[in-house]
Scaffold this motif. Structure first.
Motif, mmCIF file in Angstrom:
data_model
loop_
_atom_site.group_PDB
_atom_site.id
_atom_site.type_symbol
_atom_site.label_atom_id
_atom_site.label_comp_id
_atom_site.label_asym_id
_atom_site.label_seq_id
_atom_site.Cartn_x
_atom_site.Cartn_y
_atom_site.Cartn_z
ATOM 1 N N HIS A 158 132.841 -34.534 88.319
ATOM 2 C CA HIS A 158 134.256 -34.417 88.682
ATOM 3 C C HIS A 158 134.707 -35.725 89.314
ATOM 4 C CE1 HIS A 158 137.559 -32.520 91.408
ATOM 5 N NE2 HIS A 158 138.071 -33.042 90.302
ATOM 6 N N GLY A 189 138.813 -23.579 81.910
ATOM 7 C CA GLY A 189 137.791 -22.905 82.693
ATOM 8 C C GLY A 189 137.608 -23.541 84.049
ATOM 9 N N ASP A 190 136.339 -23.705 84.453
ATOM 10 C CA ASP A 190 136.071 -24.305 85.752
ATOM 11 C C ASP A 190 135.917 -25.824 85.664
ATOM 12 O OD1 ASP A 190 133.689 -24.425 84.375
ATOM 13 O OD2 ASP A 190 132.457 -23.568 85.976
ATOM 14 N N LYS A 191 136.211 -26.371 84.496
ATOM 15 C CA LYS A 191 136.183 -27.829 84.304
ATOM 16 C C LYS A 191 137.525 -28.270 83.709
ATOM 17 C CE LYS A 191 131.172 -27.928 83.454
ATOM 18 N NZ LYS A 191 130.999 -26.456 83.499
#
Length: 642
Positions: free
Chosen positions: A569, A629-631
């Motif tokens: 990230h 999603g989570d990305k």
């Protein structure tokens, strides 16, 4: 017996030869054919000039004397002093044109001040041009990195002290102003300021050369720094430090050179102290972090009214002014001591014409408008006791709709993610399903930052590059793109868009470049004007471009290798903007891993010091940009509700 004609002729010749001597006084020797023709001095300022100009050597506390030029209109009394301390030749700054009018000999931005009784002062900083002493580029403040007790703040203090005591035409009040390096010296004058310093305007100041001003951007090195270092240090800045490489494509030249270290060795500059500072200190260690001017200012009281200025498309120092604003604003309890100005300009564009930039046209001369309506009233109030102009806390120019806007703070917008999605789509709804788009980054074929051939010494290419139409890289396999549908209502942003990027690489190091782009409708009515400027139909206008060097994902001070295939990230900011994306336009995000040759190539293989990467270190890598999603990769926009 000679004829009367002969006598007359002889008498005439005698008088003609004697005339220069008579004009100079009886003591002067007659001129002869062998009289030397070189004279020591010629004063261009005639008795008819409308100004007074003085050259003085101002002593500093350590005995060093700094060359200083003082210029004012004839008849000036009780005038405030406006000071600029420069490495770029004080003599040249006061000899723009050989003229008898003060507005001609000074910089364009000086005109309104010179005509209104201001005393304009330019000074060569120590070690440069006609000043004594030793030049140290962006000399650190006296302290851990500088044990001499002398810095640009002490020199500014001593200069102001001398001026108020030795310029009888002044009212004893001083303002400081300057752009770029002069913005740095302006800020330095505010550290432990002289009591006579009443106002300061740092323009596009050099504040943190590693984080986002001249030398590095988030760890990626700007190769133009090398030529700057040599031109500054050779012959006290008077010339002779230019690279003798002839004309040619800088893209090819840098690609063939290899690493920054290889190029420096080829040019014979690897031992130049300024170059060594970059080669030996590529990470954000104490070497750089303790030179950051915003940190110095944050540690001191706010005592000088300050107007910070920067161009929205400043191609050299976009970081500094907003960083100083963030450092000073918490100290400004009444919101009347610190202001921020962001105009639609290139680097130092506020001091020149401001009616256009590249293909963009604005409403009138925005630079002169700011100088007349805001800058001069600010100085008039603090230096001439003029009525309070109520300088807005923040003044920004809304590009897209072309109008100045005042606001109480900065940033103004609410963080609103623009998400990347599947099939090259982008939107404000977070994608539910996760995925990724891939591209191959090849250091042997880097993405150019402007169309080739590239000449980074050509101002016509360099100054407006940040507004260049980005269609020239669309379709490259190493540039990934995401785009919204056409807007049905305007999107207004006021602040610094932030990058939230989830990405992986098959290499062990990587650069990431993110661009936020305003895509004009292909049937937009604007067309090329008679000056040959391009049509705006389909234009892809970059609103912000910034780079991040992957090895610094966890720590700017301690680079580390990336793990192949691991999603990281990344978070960083694009430059500060006030822009309106109009209905019918689209928002586009481009991601790539090179921006060449403005920034050195990342070999995509981790090496301890990237400046000395070897040819075998430069390898292809597959880059994966994740979405949903989570990305959920996004560019977070500071959106203002309309």
């Amino acid at each position: 017996m000679r004829s009367i004609l002969s006598l007359v002729t002889a008498s005439f010749l005698t008088l003609a030869l004697a005339a220069p001597a008579l004009a100079q006084g009886a003591a002067s020797a007659p001129v002869t054919p062998m009289t030397p023709d070189v004279i020591a001095h010629f004063d261009q300022v005639l008795p008819s000039a409308d100004f007074i100009r003085r050259e003085v050597m101002v002593p500093m506390r350590d005995g060093t004397k700094l060359y200083t030029v003082i210029v004012m209109k004839k008849g000036t009394k009780g005038g405030p002093i406006l000071l600029s301390r420069t490495p770029y030749d004080a003599y040249g700054s006061t000899h723009r044109v050989a003229s008898q009018r003060i507005v001609d000999i000074l910089e364009a931005m000086d005109a309104e001040f010179a005509e209104d009784g201001y005393i304009r002062v330019y000074q060569d900083i120590r070690g440069m041009h006609r000043s004594e002493g030793t030049y140290i580029m962006n000399r650190p403040i006296a302290g851990p990195l500088n044990d001499t007790g002398i810095d640009e703040s002490t020199d500014a203090y001593d200069t102001i002290d001398w001026l108020v005591k030795n310029v009888p035409e002044s009212n004893g009040k001083v303002g400081v102003i300057g752009s770029s390096y002069l913005g740095f010296t302006t800020l330095m004058a505010e550290i432990n300021p002289h009591p006579a310093l009443k106002a300061a305007v740092p323009e596009s100041p050099m504040v943190d050369g590693w984080m986002g001003d001249d030398w590095f951007h988030n760890g990626a090195f700007r190769v133009t720094s090398l030529s700057y270092a040599t031109t500054q240090v050779v012959n006290k800045g008077d010339g002779g430090g230019e690279f003798a490489l002839g004309k040619g494509d800088d893209y090819t030249r840098w690609l063939e050179a290899g690493s920054v270290g290889d190029f420096a060795a080829k040019l014979g500059i690897a031992q130049v102290p300024g170059v060594r500072k970059w080669l030996e200190n590529p990470a954000y260690t104490r070497f750089w972090s303790e030179q950051a001017v915003d940190k110095w200012l944050a540690a001191r009281p706010l005592t000088v009214p300050t107007m910070l200025e920067v161009g929205q498309w400043d191609q050299e120092d976009s970081y500094g002014a907003p960083a100083v604003y963030r450092a000073l604003e918490p100290k400004d309890k009444a919101n009347d001591m610190v202001s921020l100005v962001i105009g639609p300009w290139r680097h130092s564009g506020a001091n020149h014409g401001g009616s256009s930039l590249g293909a963009l046209d604005f409403t009138g001369d925005t630079a002169r408008e700011w100088r007349v309506k805001y800058l001069k009233p600010f100085f008039d109030h603090w230096l001439k006791d003029a009525p309070d102009p109520h300088t807005p806390p923040v003044l920004t120019y809304a590009t897209g709709i072309n109008q100045w806007q005042e606001s109480p703070r900065w940033p103004m917008g609410t963080n609103t993610p623009l998400y990347l999605g599947a099939d090259g789509s982008a939107g404000f709804a977070r994608p539910a399903a996760a995925g990724h788009d891939d591209y191959v980054s090849d250091p042997a074929h880097p993405v150019p930052f402007i169309p080739r051939p590239i000449d980074m010494d050509d101002g016509a290419q360099w100054k407006p590059w940040l507004v260049h139409d980005q269609r020239f890289v669309s379709g490259r396999p190493d540039v990934a793109e995401w785009q919204t549908a056409a807007l049905d209502k305007p999107v207004h942003i006021m602040g610094a868009p932030e990058v939230d990027l989830y990405a992986a690489t098959t290499g062990t190091d990587s650069d990431w470049v993110v661009k936020l782009i305003d895509v004009y409708p292909n049937d937009v009515p604007e067309s090329a004007d008679q000056g040959g400027r391009p049509s705006m139909a389909g234009y892809e206008l970059p609103i912000g471009i910034e780079i991040f060097r992957g090895r610094y994902a966890k720590s700017f001070a301690q680079p580390a290798a990336l793990k192949p295939g691991q999603v990281v990230h990344y978070h960083w900011a694009l430059p500060n903007v006030n822009h309106v994306f109009l209905p019918g336009h689209k928002l586009k995000v481009q991601v790539q891993s090179t921006l060449f040759p403005l920034y050195d190539r990342n070999p995509q293989t981790f090496v301890p010091n990237i400046m000395f990467a070897k040819p075998a270190d430069y390898r292809k890598a597959t880059q994966s940009v994740w979405f949903g999603g989570d990305k959920a990769s996004a560019v977070v926009l500071p959106v203002v509700a309309e």
